[in-house]
Design an enzyme around this catalytic site. Structure first.
Site, PDB file in Angstrom:
ATOM      1  N   CYS B  84       4.493  -1.510  -5.639  1.00  0.00           N
ATOM      2  CA  CYS B  84       3.295  -1.739  -4.833  1.00  0.00           C
ATOM      3  C   CYS B  84       2.385  -2.791  -5.426  1.00  0.00           C
ATOM      4  CB  CYS B  84       2.540  -0.439  -4.675  1.00  0.00           C
ATOM      5  SG  CYS B  84       2.363   0.415  -6.231  1.00  0.00           S
ATOM      6  N   CYS B 208      -0.004   7.519   2.616  1.00  0.00           N
ATOM      7  CA  CYS B 208      -0.308   6.237   3.238  1.00  0.00           C
ATOM      8  C   CYS B 208       0.559   6.038   4.473  1.00  0.00           C
ATOM      9  CB  CYS B 208      -0.031   5.113   2.256  1.00  0.00           C
ATOM     10  SG  CYS B 208      -0.946   5.294   0.747  1.00  0.00           S
TER      11      CYS B 208
END
Lengths: 126, 322
Positions: B84, B208
């Protein structure tokens, strides 16, 4: 697929002869390793894995990856075994009976989806 | 060592764009950044591009040159993959390259395409950022990894699912002000608490969303900005990257993320006397991978500090101290 070092380690656990790697400073790690991930020492020896461990954290996974489609929901936990921590799927213990501090032993079972070897934690009495 | 200015920025709307190719997403962001910057095409010396799961989502490796073409550039192009933090690392390398004097103009950014895959495939794709032998084979998904940390956190510091629900409520409220946000819908604490469990103790609104999107920034040296009279009032005054063990089981603390709080690493931090300084702590500003828009489980985190000042300001003397 063959993963030399890891496969032998998993087979040893299945045989009840699990081990971890120890460096001269006492750090623990798991194979395959050529040096200690904590201090870089290159002298690693195999030491017997303690017979039982203690669950440090866990999660019940409801949305799995395809490789665990037939396992879900399943409980994955991290448990401490002496100087190393292991990550495995909890078997033979209902999810609502898993808790931090639960004492477990470690073994090898089959992933119900893929048929591959799976590191598992089993309930153990002290 | 020169300072680094942000000459232009571009962003797609984050959301579900399953029909759009990664190169089209990045092209939108990159061209917007280029137009914002007004820098001559021939002056671009590098593209630093972050992407995590392009091989899985689009069967596309070697994305650097693909994305340079999409951006309309003819320059060396390098892809960074760091889960990420991928585009955050690309940004950091762009800053370091300009600071070193090796380049005056660099395009940095990132793209992620995920919604062309189903939820199960995305779950599998994101999981490859975990340790394959010791975590993925034991059923660790990405929500699962955070769930392991969340439960350890609750045990160490207190808190429960309701506390997490307030974070989701706050995030959704903030998104109402952001045209680029994926969801424009306020939720309540009860909505979050009653949503389906993903990996206990985390439920839908703690995890998320699966997101497609891209972003890009044009970074230039102080000297270049002044020579070309660019309207580039924002400087990058620091950049840091922290690391940790890859697998949770190898970390000393399951409830802490020391990689996220390690101080900026020299030589990319330069003291600057600026009227305003704020931190920009999320690499996800440039990388829409769902895994990291919450506190960072990643073994690699990046931060950047930026400050605003007048476009023509001279570099302060203190900036040369490192």
């Amino acid at each position: 697929m063959t993963d030399t070092g890891y496969d032998e380690w998993l087979a040893a656990i299945a045989d009840g002869e699990g081990y971890y790697l120890a460096c001269p400073d006492g750090h623990g790690s798991l194979p395959p390793r050529r040096s200690c991930p904590h201090c870089g020492a290159a002298e690693l020896t195999e030491e017997p894995l303690p017979a039982t461990g203690e669950i440090l954290t866990f999660t019940e996974v409801h949305v799995p990856a395809p490789d665990f489609a037939d396992e879900a929901p399943y409980v994955t936990a991290i448990a401490s075994f002496g100087p190393v921590k292991l990550t495995g799927v909890v078997r033979d213990l209902p999810a609502d009976e898993v808790d931090l501090g639960t004492t477990v032993s470690v073994g090898v079972d089959e992933n119900a989806t893929t048929g591959e070897s799976l590191l598992v934690f089993l309930p153990a009495s002290e | 060592m020169t300072d680094v200015r942000i000459a232009g920025v571009g962003l797609t709307k984050f959301g579900s764009h399953p029909e759009r190719t990664g190169r089209d997403l990045f092209a939108e962001a990159a061209l917007a950044a280029r137009e914002d910057a007004g820098v001559s095409r021939d002056d671009y010396e590098e593209l630093f591009y972050g992407n995590f799961m392009g091989e899985l989502a689009e069967k596309q490796g070697h994305q650097g040159p693909v994305m340079a073409e999409a951006a309309g550039l003819d320059c060396p192009a390098t892809r960074y993959e760091q889960a990420c933090a991928s585009a955050g690392v690309a940004f950091r390398q762009a800053v370091a390259t300009i600071r070193s004097g090796a380049a005056d103009v660099v395009l940095a950014g990132g793209m992620e395409r995920m919604n062309n895959l189903g939820t199960a495939e995305v779950t599998q794709s994101l999981a490859i950022a975990a340790d394959e032998l010791f975590e993925v084979r034991a059923g660790v998904t990405f929500p699962g990894a955070y769930a392991l940390m969340a439960r350890a956190y609750f045990d160490a510091f207190g808190g429960d699912s309701e506390d997490l629900a307030h974070i989701a409520v706050k995030n959704h409220a903030n998104a109402m002000q952001n045209d680029y946000a994926q969801f424009h819908r306020e939720i309540t604490v009860d909505d979050a608490l009653e949503s389906p469990v993903v990996a206990d103790p985390l439920s839908l609104y703690d995890a998320c969303p699966i997101t497609d999107g891209a972003s890009a920034v044009v970074l230039v040296s102080d000297d270049y900005a002044e020579r070309h009279g660019l309207d580039a009032p924002v400087s990058v005054t620091g950049s840091g990257q922290g690391g940790d063990k890859a697998a949770l089981q190898d970390r000393p603390h399951l409830a802490r993320t020391p990689a996220a709080t390690k101080p900026p690493t020299p030589p990319t931090q330069t003291p600057v006397s600026a009227p305003t300084t704020w931190t920009w702590p999320r690499s996800t500003t440039a990388s829409p991978s769902p895994r990291c828009s919450r506190s960072n489980r990643s073994a690699s985190t990046t931060t950047a500090k930026v400050s605003a000042r007048p476009p023509a300001a001279r570099r302060p003397a203190t900036a040369t101290s490192r």
